[in-house]
Design a protein around this motif. Structure first.
Motif, PDB file in Angstrom:
ATOM      1  N   TRP A 105       0.817  -1.207   0.000  1.00 36.58           N
ATOM      2  CA  TRP A 105       0.000   0.000   0.000  1.00 36.58           C
ATOM      3  C   TRP A 105       0.849   1.253   0.000  1.00 36.58           C
ATOM      4  N   GLN A 106       2.040   1.137   0.640  1.00 41.86           N
ATOM      5  CA  GLN A 106       2.860   2.330   0.759  1.00 41.86           C
ATOM      6  C   GLN A 106       3.357   2.856  -0.571  1.00 41.86           C
ATOM      7  N   GLN A 107       3.457   1.945  -1.553  1.00 44.70           N
ATOM      8  CA  GLN A 107       3.929   2.415  -2.849  1.00 44.70           C
ATOM      9  C   GLN A 107       2.927   3.389  -3.456  1.00 44.70           C
ATOM     10  N   ARG A 108       1.660   3.159  -3.198  1.00 42.62           N
ATOM     11  CA  ARG A 108       0.650   4.066  -3.737  1.00 42.62           C
ATOM     12  C   ARG A 108       0.298   5.180  -2.775  1.00 42.62           C
ATOM     13  N   TRP A 109       0.293   4.876  -1.499  1.00 42.38           N
ATOM     14  CA  TRP A 109      -0.098   5.847  -0.473  1.00 42.38           C
ATOM     15  C   TRP A 109       1.022   5.929   0.555  1.00 42.38           C
ATOM     16  N   PRO A 110       2.038   6.737   0.249  1.00 43.69           N
ATOM     17  CA  PRO A 110       3.276   6.708   1.046  1.00 43.69           C
ATOM     18  C   PRO A 110       3.087   7.059   2.519  1.00 43.69           C
ATOM     19  N   GLU A 111       2.054   7.823   2.849  1.00 46.85           N
ATOM     20  CA  GLU A 111       1.901   8.237   4.250  1.00 46.85           C
ATOM     21  C   GLU A 111       1.070   7.254   5.065  1.00 46.85           C
ATOM     22  N   PHE A 112       0.579   6.225   4.427  1.00 44.50           N
ATOM     23  CA  PHE A 112      -0.306   5.288   5.109  1.00 44.50           C
ATOM     24  C   PHE A 112       0.389   4.648   6.312  1.00 44.50           C
ATOM     25  N   ARG A 113      -0.336   4.598   7.416  1.00 45.31           N
ATOM     26  CA  ARG A 113       0.226   4.041   8.649  1.00 45.31           C
ATOM     27  C   ARG A 113      -0.589   2.884   9.161  1.00 45.31           C
ATOM     28  N   VAL A 132      11.243  -6.834  15.083  1.00 41.47           N
ATOM     29  CA  VAL A 132      10.524  -5.719  14.463  1.00 41.47           C
ATOM     30  C   VAL A 132      11.436  -5.034  13.441  1.00 41.47           C
ATOM     31  N   ALA A 133      12.674  -4.769  13.837  1.00 41.48           N
ATOM     32  CA  ALA A 133      13.622  -4.123  12.919  1.00 41.48           C
ATOM     33  C   ALA A 133      13.817  -4.963  11.672  1.00 41.48           C
ATOM     34  N   ALA A 134      13.927  -6.288  11.848  1.00 42.14           N
ATOM     35  CA  ALA A 134      14.152  -7.178  10.713  1.00 42.14           C
ATOM     36  C   ALA A 134      12.951  -7.158   9.762  1.00 42.14           C
ATOM     37  N   ILE A 135      11.759  -7.201  10.318  1.00 45.66           N
ATOM     38  CA  ILE A 135      10.562  -7.194   9.476  1.00 45.66           C
ATOM     39  C   ILE A 135      10.455  -5.872   8.712  1.00 45.66           C
ATOM     40  N   LEU A 136      10.721  -4.767   9.393  1.00 48.16           N
ATOM     41  CA  LEU A 136      10.662  -3.461   8.733  1.00 48.16           C
ATOM     42  C   LEU A 136      11.660  -3.392   7.576  1.00 48.16           C
ATOM     43  N   ALA A 137      12.853  -3.954   7.820  1.00 44.85           N
ATOM     44  CA  ALA A 137      13.885  -3.934   6.777  1.00 44.85           C
ATOM     45  C   ALA A 137      13.485  -4.822   5.605  1.00 44.85           C
ATOM     46  N   GLU A 138      13.021  -6.037   5.919  1.00 44.92           N
ATOM     47  CA  GLU A 138      12.630  -6.967   4.854  1.00 44.92           C
ATOM     48  C   GLU A 138      11.520  -6.400   3.980  1.00 44.92           C
ATOM     49  N   GLU A 139      10.579  -5.723   4.615  1.00 45.62           N
ATOM     50  CA  GLU A 139       9.446  -5.200   3.858  1.00 45.62           C
ATOM     51  C   GLU A 139       9.719  -3.797   3.318  1.00 45.62           C
ATOM     52  N   GLY A 140      10.873  -3.260   3.662  1.00 48.82           N
ATOM     53  CA  GLY A 140      11.242  -1.935   3.174  1.00 48.82           C
ATOM     54  C   GLY A 140      10.316  -0.830   3.661  1.00 48.82           C
ATOM     55  N   ALA A 142       9.149   2.455   5.681  1.00 47.47           N
ATOM     56  CA  ALA A 142       9.746   3.673   6.226  1.00 47.47           C
ATOM     57  C   ALA A 142       9.555   3.676   7.740  1.00 47.47           C
ATOM     58  N   PRO A 143      10.548   4.238   8.470  1.00 49.39           N
ATOM     59  CA  PRO A 143      10.387   4.328   9.930  1.00 49.39           C
ATOM     60  C   PRO A 143       9.123   5.121  10.248  1.00 49.39           C
ATOM     61  N   GLY A 144       8.392   4.695  11.240  1.00 48.48           N
ATOM     62  CA  GLY A 144       7.172   5.409  11.604  1.00 48.48           C
ATOM     63  C   GLY A 144       5.933   4.861  10.924  1.00 48.48           C
ATOM     64  N   THR A 145       6.112   3.999   9.938  1.00 52.38           N
ATOM     65  CA  THR A 145       4.938   3.404   9.284  1.00 52.38           C
ATOM     66  C   THR A 145       4.215   2.459  10.224  1.00 52.38           C
ATOM     67  N   LEU A 146       5.010   1.646  10.908  1.00 49.28           N
ATOM     68  CA  LEU A 146       4.421   0.657  11.803  1.00 49.28           C
ATOM     69  C   LEU A 146       4.289   1.222  13.214  1.00 49.28           C
ATOM     70  N   GLY A 147       3.107   1.080  13.768  1.00 50.97           N
ATOM     71  CA  GLY A 147       2.892   1.423  15.172  1.00 50.97           C
ATOM     72  C   GLY A 147       2.574   0.168  15.954  1.00 50.97           C
ATOM     73  N   LEU A 148       3.002   0.134  17.198  1.00 49.51           N
ATOM     74  CA  LEU A 148       2.665  -0.997  18.056  1.00 49.51           C
ATOM     75  C   LEU A 148       1.704  -0.512  19.136  1.00 49.51           C
ATOM     76  N   GLU A 149       0.564  -1.177  19.251  1.00 53.99           N
ATOM     77  CA  GLU A 149      -0.432  -0.802  20.258  1.00 53.99           C
ATOM     78  C   GLU A 149      -0.230  -1.641  21.506  1.00 53.99           C
TER      79      GLU A 149
END
Ligand code: C2E
Ligand code: MG
Ligand code: MG
Ligand code: MG
Length: 284
Positions: A105-113, A132-140, A142-149
């Motif tokens: 989704w981020q490719q089309r909507w870069p600010e999507f969180r 978490v760091a590994a998953i973020l890197a693998e999926e490319g 951007a920092p701040g895209t993923l939030g943890l509740e």
């Protein structure tokens, strides 16, 4: 007579108890195999900007489709998975699944969180920040895209130092959201101690917005507090236009709830984003 009836009832109760214990055993057993049997799926509840109603992101929510019981609520099975420890593997699956989606989704909507719920057992796992760091890197992502509740009770029950764990999760590139805010014990000291980004106002306070003075006062106070502390604030469980109007008047940033959208599957969310011109506003 009374005695017999009493005993009869007791036996009935006993049988019921046994049946329930049996169900619980089956629940645990089936839950343990649900991952390899591919019975889980993730649904996404849109989060919208209160002023513009544009979708800025979504919360990932887990669903378990049981072959005999149908869809089981996470309120039922998450506590069981917590107790058995299966939540660690299940939670990792949710993270991967949700991050995989959002990277597309981020490719089309870069600010999507996107935010994902994490439970106490996961936070207690020493390797979570690295994973978490590994998953973020693998999926490319951007920092701040993923939030943890994370809920207050998770922080309260965490052994080890929750401040350190949260700081490491943040360094790993995750935002931190305090879920169900206001229902725990030491909310205010947590706000001071922990490196949070967002407060999610619990649904129980949003419920009475516009009809109960206490709820309006509490929501107003939380929004104020968040603004002073420079935190984003999200209202959960918005079901009526009246509640949304109140949130707008109180200057609450974001909202989610059945009024705006129920949790939906990935293709439906894509359609929703695609249908709205410029759906994603900005980093809120
Ligand atoms: P939560 O994180 O506070 O999620 C919000 C819950 O409120 C969701 O229930 C959502 O479907 C529901 N909801 C949203 N809008 C409305 C509304 O307008 N009215 C009402 N009445 N309810 C609304 P759900 O999906 O059944 O999840 C329940 C809880 O289970 C979540 O509460 C969260 O604590 C937990 N959970 C769900 N998915 C996961 C997961 O992947 N991992 C972990 N650890 N916990 C999860
Ligand atoms: Mg949540
Ligand atoms: Mg919540
Ligand atoms: Mg909740």
């Amino acid at each position: 007579r009374a005695k017999r009836r009493g005993r009869g009832r007791f036996e009935l109760f006993d049988e019921e108890l046994r049946a329930r214990a049996g169900e619980r055993v089956r629940l645990e057993r089936d839950l343990h195999r649900a991952l390899e049997r591919e019975q889980f799926r993730v649904v996404y509840q849109p989060v919208v900007d209160v002023r513009t109603r544009q979708v800025v992101g979504a919360e990932a929510l887990l669903r378990w489709d049981h072959p005999d019981w149908g869809t089981v609520s996470p309120m039922e099975f998450i506590p069981v998975a917590e107790e058995s420890g299966d939540i660690v593997a299940i939670g990792e699956w949710v993270l991967r699944e949700a991050c995989g989606q959002v990277s597309r989704w981020q490719q089309r909507w870069p600010e999507f969180r996107l935010s994902v719920n994490v439970s106490g057992r996961q936070v207690a796992e020493p390797g979570l920040p690295e994973r978490v760091a590994a998953i973020l890197a693998e999926e490319g992502l951007a920092p701040g895209t993923l939030g943890l509740e994370i809920t207050e009770s998770v922080l309260m029950e965490a052994d080890g130092d929750p401040e350190v764990i949260l700081a490491r999760l943040r360094e790993a590139g995750a935002r931190l959201l305090l879920d169900d805010f206001g229902t725990g014990y030491s909310s205010l000291s947590y706000l001071k101690r922990f490196p949070l980004d967002t407060l999610k106002i619990d649904r129980s306070f949003v419920d009475g917005l516009g009809s109960e003075d206490e709820d309006s006062a509490i929501v107003a106070a939380i929004v104020q507090l968040a603004s002073t502390l420079d935190l984003t604030v999200v209202a959960e469980g918005v079901e009526t236009e009246e509640q949304l109007a109140q949130l707008l008047a109180l200057q609450c940033d974001l909202a989610q709830g059945y009024l705006l959208s129920r949790p939906i599957d990935a293709p439906d969310l894509e359609r929703l984003l695609g249908d709205t011109p410029e759906p994603v506003l900005r980093a809120a």
